[in-house]
Write a protein that holds these residues in place. Structure first.
Motif, PDB file in Angstrom:
ATOM      1  N   ALA A 147       1.401 -12.930   2.144  1.00  0.00           N
ATOM      2  CA  ALA A 147       1.878 -12.848   0.766  1.00  0.00           C
ATOM      3  C   ALA A 147       2.017 -14.231   0.132  1.00  0.00           C
ATOM      4  O   ALA A 147       1.646 -14.449  -1.035  1.00  0.00           O
ATOM      5  N   ASP A 154      -3.631 -16.990  -5.902  1.00  0.00           N
ATOM      6  CA  ASP A 154      -3.636 -16.346  -7.224  1.00  0.00           C
ATOM      7  C   ASP A 154      -3.242 -17.343  -8.312  1.00  0.00           C
ATOM      8  O   ASP A 154      -3.838 -17.390  -9.389  1.00  0.00           O
ATOM      9  N   GLU A 399      -3.736   0.354  -1.908  1.00  0.00           N
ATOM     10  CA  GLU A 399      -3.150  -0.987  -1.998  1.00  0.00           C
ATOM     11  C   GLU A 399      -3.011  -1.462  -3.440  1.00  0.00           C
ATOM     12  O   GLU A 399      -2.066  -2.172  -3.780  1.00  0.00           O
ATOM     13  N   ARG A 400      -3.951  -1.072  -4.280  1.00  0.00           N
ATOM     14  CA  ARG A 400      -3.890  -1.533  -5.675  1.00  0.00           C
ATOM     15  C   ARG A 400      -2.671  -0.975  -6.397  1.00  0.00           C
ATOM     16  O   ARG A 400      -2.233  -1.533  -7.400  1.00  0.00           O
ATOM     17  N   LYS A 402       0.258  -0.987  -5.081  1.00  0.00           N
ATOM     18  CA  LYS A 402       1.449  -1.660  -4.554  1.00  0.00           C
ATOM     19  C   LYS A 402       1.682  -2.984  -5.266  1.00  0.00           C
ATOM     20  O   LYS A 402       0.755  -3.538  -5.875  1.00  0.00           O
ATOM     21  N   SER A 403       2.887  -3.535  -5.131  1.00  0.00           N
ATOM     22  CA  SER A 403       3.127  -4.872  -5.668  1.00  0.00           C
ATOM     23  C   SER A 403       2.379  -5.868  -4.782  1.00  0.00           C
ATOM     24  O   SER A 403       2.187  -5.616  -3.591  1.00  0.00           O
ATOM     25  N   PRO A 404       1.935  -7.006  -5.354  1.00  0.00           N
ATOM     26  CA  PRO A 404       1.133  -7.973  -4.585  1.00  0.00           C
ATOM     27  C   PRO A 404       1.743  -8.328  -3.239  1.00  0.00           C
ATOM     28  O   PRO A 404       1.024  -8.450  -2.241  1.00  0.00           O
ATOM     29  N   ALA A 405       3.050  -8.495  -3.160  1.00  0.00           N
ATOM     30  CA  ALA A 405       3.676  -8.941  -1.915  1.00  0.00           C
ATOM     31  C   ALA A 405       3.577  -7.892  -0.809  1.00  0.00           C
ATOM     32  O   ALA A 405       3.676  -8.221   0.367  1.00  0.00           O
ATOM     33  N   ASP A 406       3.391  -6.645  -1.179  1.00  0.00           N
ATOM     34  CA  ASP A 406       3.357  -5.584  -0.169  1.00  0.00           C
ATOM     35  C   ASP A 406       1.960  -5.206   0.285  1.00  0.00           C
ATOM     36  O   ASP A 406       1.792  -4.403   1.199  1.00  0.00           O
ATOM     37  N   ARG A 407       0.957  -5.789  -0.386  1.00  0.00           N
ATOM     38  CA  ARG A 407      -0.404  -5.360  -0.062  1.00  0.00           C
ATOM     39  C   ARG A 407      -0.934  -5.959   1.240  1.00  0.00           C
ATOM     40  O   ARG A 407      -0.501  -7.031   1.653  1.00  0.00           O
ATOM     41  N   SER A 412      -5.411  -8.684  -2.137  1.00  0.00           N
ATOM     42  CA  SER A 412      -4.675  -9.487  -3.106  1.00  0.00           C
ATOM     43  C   SER A 412      -5.519  -9.621  -4.376  1.00  0.00           C
ATOM     44  O   SER A 412      -6.741  -9.425  -4.346  1.00  0.00           O
ATOM     45  N   ASP A 413      -4.874  -9.956  -5.475  1.00  0.00           N
ATOM     46  CA  ASP A 413      -5.615 -10.091  -6.729  1.00  0.00           C
ATOM     47  C   ASP A 413      -6.766 -11.085  -6.598  1.00  0.00           C
ATOM     48  O   ASP A 413      -7.870 -10.836  -7.073  1.00  0.00           O
TER      49      ASP A 413
END
Lengths: 687, 687
Positions: A147, A154, A399-400, A402-407, A412-413
């Protein structure tokens, strides 16, 4: 040596002492110029390094390359674009068999999904990465670190698709650096010789020398539909190198394991490498027999076959290095140097404890979880692009949301853009290969995990591996871009899809995620923690006079054009010449000449340099690297290592290890004389 | 466990101390009856041993069996006669797929080339063998010893084809014994179930338990065209064994390596076994893909495929045992016991010097010569019967012209009779398999030896492996009995033959003989000398309270019917029952039922014993051994070992190692209920 991050190179050196002459895959921000100058009378300065860096290209399929014209022409190996040539081929128009010679720039063809990157800057983010995971435990580290890194990437690149940002762990966690690249998502094939010319001698000659391979190809970088502008090309030297001359390789070595601990090396020697060899050897036999069925089968599977043959040869070489008692003793001695420092210095003990014991303690978890992780999570379908796409569609749809930190970090973006591009590239599937890979994966999963394993039962139900594979390949729509695009753009539809490829991967997705989580918590996490302590201990004891293990990031190696004295072959000269080709060409595969060569090779000067060897320290991923003289001119094109280089994943032996390149005079003369590709040859020599 | 001398079994035991409970493959003339009696309350006496010995049959294709009727009926495994069933099959009449159920004795069919032997006596010839080679050197030992042994065998058996005489080296040269057998050259297939019934669960279930395999078959020994008379059968117990019951196996374990030195074990662990695994894994993939092409291809290659799958699983298990640090430490400790005796006793040093150092010194020659010996001499054609026959015809034509003392030992007078019989047996060749094997052998020879090796150049000339293989298989006449017979009877014609199979093996015969000679002089000779010293040292230190390594000669093991506690499966019960079969039968290969079983399995009593496990110490070659109770009645038929047994080539672990048998009640009920083979069932139960 071919494409991916596969090991090349050899045996023996005190890794902990400053590297010996000619050893090392150095980062551009820590190149030992003074040392090179002392040995060779020349050391590159910052201007030299900057110029070469910005003409060095990473092909993101696992290769290296270099810019060779102001119009974005890029020189690399044929085996680096053979997957592109395969993808652009049909049963009627076989670019691997026939080569690809364009009449004009407008005929250049997009390589589906291929991206190129050129490194622009390196910055240190070690403190931020460490701070972001300071309170992480072994259980949470892999997820937390993923993360933090995703956030840095990002932030640095955002959604700008012309840039690529990657946080790289160097020295096995000793440093973290942010690498920023210019990124090219439109890479077109401009020239390819016939596979038989590029890979003359085939598997028997692979990793061997003397060689007669024209393993080169040209691609062009495009931006907004036009050839990329503003690049500063390297110049090709039409006369080539001389024996003894100082040469450099600038490229992207994939992965080395020179800094592993003894317990990690034992694991590789006794468990991991033998497992890979058995697995690949069976797959190799399956591919070979399938290729033998007919021409179309051969066309569909041969790229995969060459990849497997290349890998297994490399990995067998690695294993042989590790079972060499002298070599292993050296590794033990190197580790002892650090262990002794710990034993004698209370300050180091206070800082690090006993990270070697921590590492050794991971072994049993690694051993218990390895096969499950491999079969369920790492590579579903043994390379099947259908199952790979199905897995990515399924996971991305979850995954998309979810919030970035949980993916999962690969969603990731910063990474989604590349993923989307590769998912939505127009690329043919090869049903013969797909069926083979899926059936193979099912059979080996059952073999390794047992018929009674819940995931195996879920995969098989009441069917045979063969029937399942057939149904997936015949029933899926994922071979069609429109179907992939629809599911990519409508993630809510994925879960309920009855596409048999998605249904199959869905059956084990929970088990696969669970296997990964267990692996990360019990293996990756504790390994990372122990490795970082050892890396810092190493800096404390030895400073940064060592080079980091290869990480598919830009490195510079130096060496000399030089043959070697071989234990079984005797003296091996550094060059082969055009006159030797006719003698080696028996006419029978793989020693047959492609038609254009049968016809035209007599027109080459007999003393034209063909291939050459040098002492540079390289490994898989360096394929396509330019071989440069001290003026920064291209005198060769790296495409292989000799047989002694195969243990190089674990250590380097300057006496025997050699890099194998296509000589620059042949690159040009081949284009002109064999292929009549005057425009490209002119562009290349103009720079 | 299937046919040949392939290893089964496990890990861990002080081999140098007297064997622990249930361990050991004991010769009938040194069976530890008192020890067994102490542990189990019963120990076999001489009468028991004699009776069992003379009803124990060796099938000379690498299996065991037992006499079960006064009319020469013999019980063995299906997988022991599957090569016979394969040989008797045609595309229209597939005995492996359909089974072979005779209506009457007259329908029994000769198994081409199969011989059976029943041990009659053992006598000690150690002194004579030693005396005959007392002045031999490492260079001359292999040849000289071969000649002495051939002389003893020729003298004992002469040209009597109803006898077989073999000098056996026990305890790795510690003893030499002459084994005399009654020999049966007419062995006929009387009953075989379908392959799918015998091998239900296929490769996934092989070496596993619980199992549901009906791996049995019946052959009959004939003499002068009539069923053999005068044999004393073992009786089949229709009720079967009970948990905890004392049981024996009487059979012919093929080969173990439990008495090897540490340096020899290191060689196996690091070099030999990994090489075999890589080689077999690729061959496995080739066979699997070929079998997948179509029904006829499947029919032609599947026997070879099963053999390869069985071997690779066994050998992978062996390698895993050797990389287990605790296991290897035990081996080191065992050797230390002998080394310490040498170090502390001057008399032993005076007698033997340092044979461990001598053995270790052989390692580099072994390593340098191994591949050449394997590829050129040991198995030309990777099992191709055409190239094997060509090699034997060529060599026999030369060797038969020499005096007995100068011949290669396999062409001694005593062995020529069997050789002639197998050469002149009517046996179909399988062109798909032959081409595959020959091409495979050529490709791997080139890969391992290099394209520039003189023998490789001689083999390939200007052709591809594929073309050479095709030309041999299409052009040879050696698939016809008449052609083989003509060349066998006219040896002078062989050298000038233009049969492409003979031409091919002739091209490398000098190189192959040279490789063998070097191997014998630099590896076999010095290894034999050192091993014999170690064997004598072992007797001096430990007496003969140890058992010799397996040598495909008759051995008795003892143990109990008993499940085990498995590290991953938990408690495993000792028996499976008929009721479990239906649950395991998914319908998809290899968990599908043969048609007769689909139809009739519901008629079996649900609690009928199916398969069982016991603690007996066995290994490949024991396949087909009777499992006997203390009355000497057959309560089972050995056909496999569990997965833990796979390291047993190197050591035995009583906690985990299990022998797997077909239960006697199923043997009879299967014949009656599934196959309606009433006459055979009655003959079997009458004894």
């Amino acid at each position: 040596m071919r494409v991916l991050a596969l090991a090349v190179l050899v045996i023996a050196v005190p890794l902990l002492a400053p590297a010996r002459a000619d050893e090392g895959m150095w980062t551009f921000d820590n190149f030992p110029s003074a040392k090179v100058k002392a040995a060779y009378g020349f050391g590159p300065d910052k201007a030299w390094l900057d110029r070469v860096q910005k003409a060095s290209v990473r092909l993101d399929n696992g290769c290296s390359a270099s810019v060779v014209s102001k119009d974005g022409l890029v020189l690399t190996n044929h085996h680096c674009i053979s997957d592109c040539a395969q993808a652009l081929s049909t049963a009627r128009d076989d670019l691997l068999a026939n080569g690809f010679v364009t009449a004009a720039r407008k005929d250049e063809r997009i390589c589906p999904g291929l991206e190129a990157s050129i490194l622009q800057s390196i910055s240190d983010v070690t403190d931020r990465v460490r701070a972001g995971t300071a309170d992480a435990t072994a259980q949470t580290l892999a997820q937390r670190r993923g993360a933090v890194i995703a956030a840095i990437e990002d932030e640095a690149c955002g959604k700008d698709t012309t840039k690529r940002c990657e946080v790289v762990s160097l020295y096995r966690g000793g440093q973290f650096k942010l690498y920023r690249y210019d990124r090219y998502q439109d890479v077109r094939l401009a020239f390819a010789p016939e596979l038989q010319a590029a890979f003359f001698g085939g598997d028997p000659d692979n990793f061997n020398f003397p060689r007669y391979a024209y393993d080169m190809a040209l691609v062009r970088l495009y931006r907004d539909g036009q050839p990329a502008k503003g690049l500063k090309p390297l110049k090709l030297d039409p006369t080539g190198a001389e024996p003894g001359e100082l040469v450099f390789t600038s490229g992207h070595p994939g992965s080395t394991q020179r800094l592993l601990t003894v317990s990690q090396l034992e694991y590789d020697r006794d468990r991991r490498l033998p497992w890979i060899i058995e697995n690949l050897a069976q797959l190799r036999g399956t591919l070979l027999a399938t290729a033998g069925i007919g021409e179309e089968e051969d066309r569909q599977v041969r790229e995969a076959l060459f990849g497997v043959e290349n890998s297994i040869k490399a990995i067998m070489g690695q294993r042989l290095a590790l079972v060499e008692p002298d070599f292993f003793a050296l590794k033990v001695a190197e580790e002892k140097q650090l262990r002794d420092a710990l034993a004698t210095r209370a300050d180091l003990r206070a800082k690090y404890g006993d990270p070697f014991a921590e590492m050794a303690a991971v072994a049993s978890a690694r051993r218990g979880q390895f096969i499950q992780m491999q079969m369920l999570e790492s590579n579903p379908g043994s390379g099947s692009s259908l199952l790979g796409d199905a897995r990515r569609l399924l996971r991305a749809s979850v995954e998309r949301g979810k919030s970035p930190a949980d993916r999962l970090p690969e969603y990731s973006d910063a990474r989604l853009a590349s993923l989307e591009r590769s998912m939505l590239a127009e690329s043919p599937t090869h049903p013969v290969l797909e069926r083979l890979q899926i059936e193979y994966w099912l059979l080996k999963s059952r073999e390794y995990l047992g018929a009674d394993h819940p995931a195996v039962k879920a995969l098989f139900g009441n069917q045979s591996a063969r029937d399942i594979a057939r149904q997936v390949v015949e029933g899926t729509n994922l071979d069609e871009l429109a179907a992939r695009k629809r599911l990519w753009e409508n993630p809510a539809e994925v879960a309920g899809s009855n596409d048999p490829a998605i249904v199959l991967v869905k059956r084990i997705d929970d088990a696969a995620r669970a296997a990964r989580k267990t692996w990360e918590q019990t293996v990756t996490g504790p390994t990372t923690i122990a490795a970082e302590k050892i890396a810092r201990l190493r800096f404390d004891v030895l400073g940064d006079s060592v080079y980091p293990d290869a990480t598919f990031t830009l490195r510079l190696s130096y060496g000399a054009v030089k043959g070697w004295t071989d234990p079984s072959l005797g003296e091996v000269a550094p060059f082969t010449y055009a006159r030797g080709l006719a003698q080696r060409a028996t006419g029978a595969y793989p020693f047959n000449l492609a038609p254009r060569w049968s016809e035209n090779q007599g027109k080459l000067r007999p003393d034209l340099q063909f291939n050459l060897v040098s002492t540079n320290d390289i490994i898989g991923g360096n394929s396509g690297s330019p071989l440069l003289d001290k003026e920064g001119r291209i005198v060769g094109l790296v495409f292989d290592g000799n047989i002694h280089s195969l243990g190089g994943a674990y250590g380097f032996d300057a006496a025997l290890n050699r890099t194998v390149s296509v000589a620059s005079p042949l690159i040009i003369e081949g284009l002109r004389t064999i292929y009549g590709a005057k425009a490209l040859a002119d562009e290349l020599t103009a720079g």
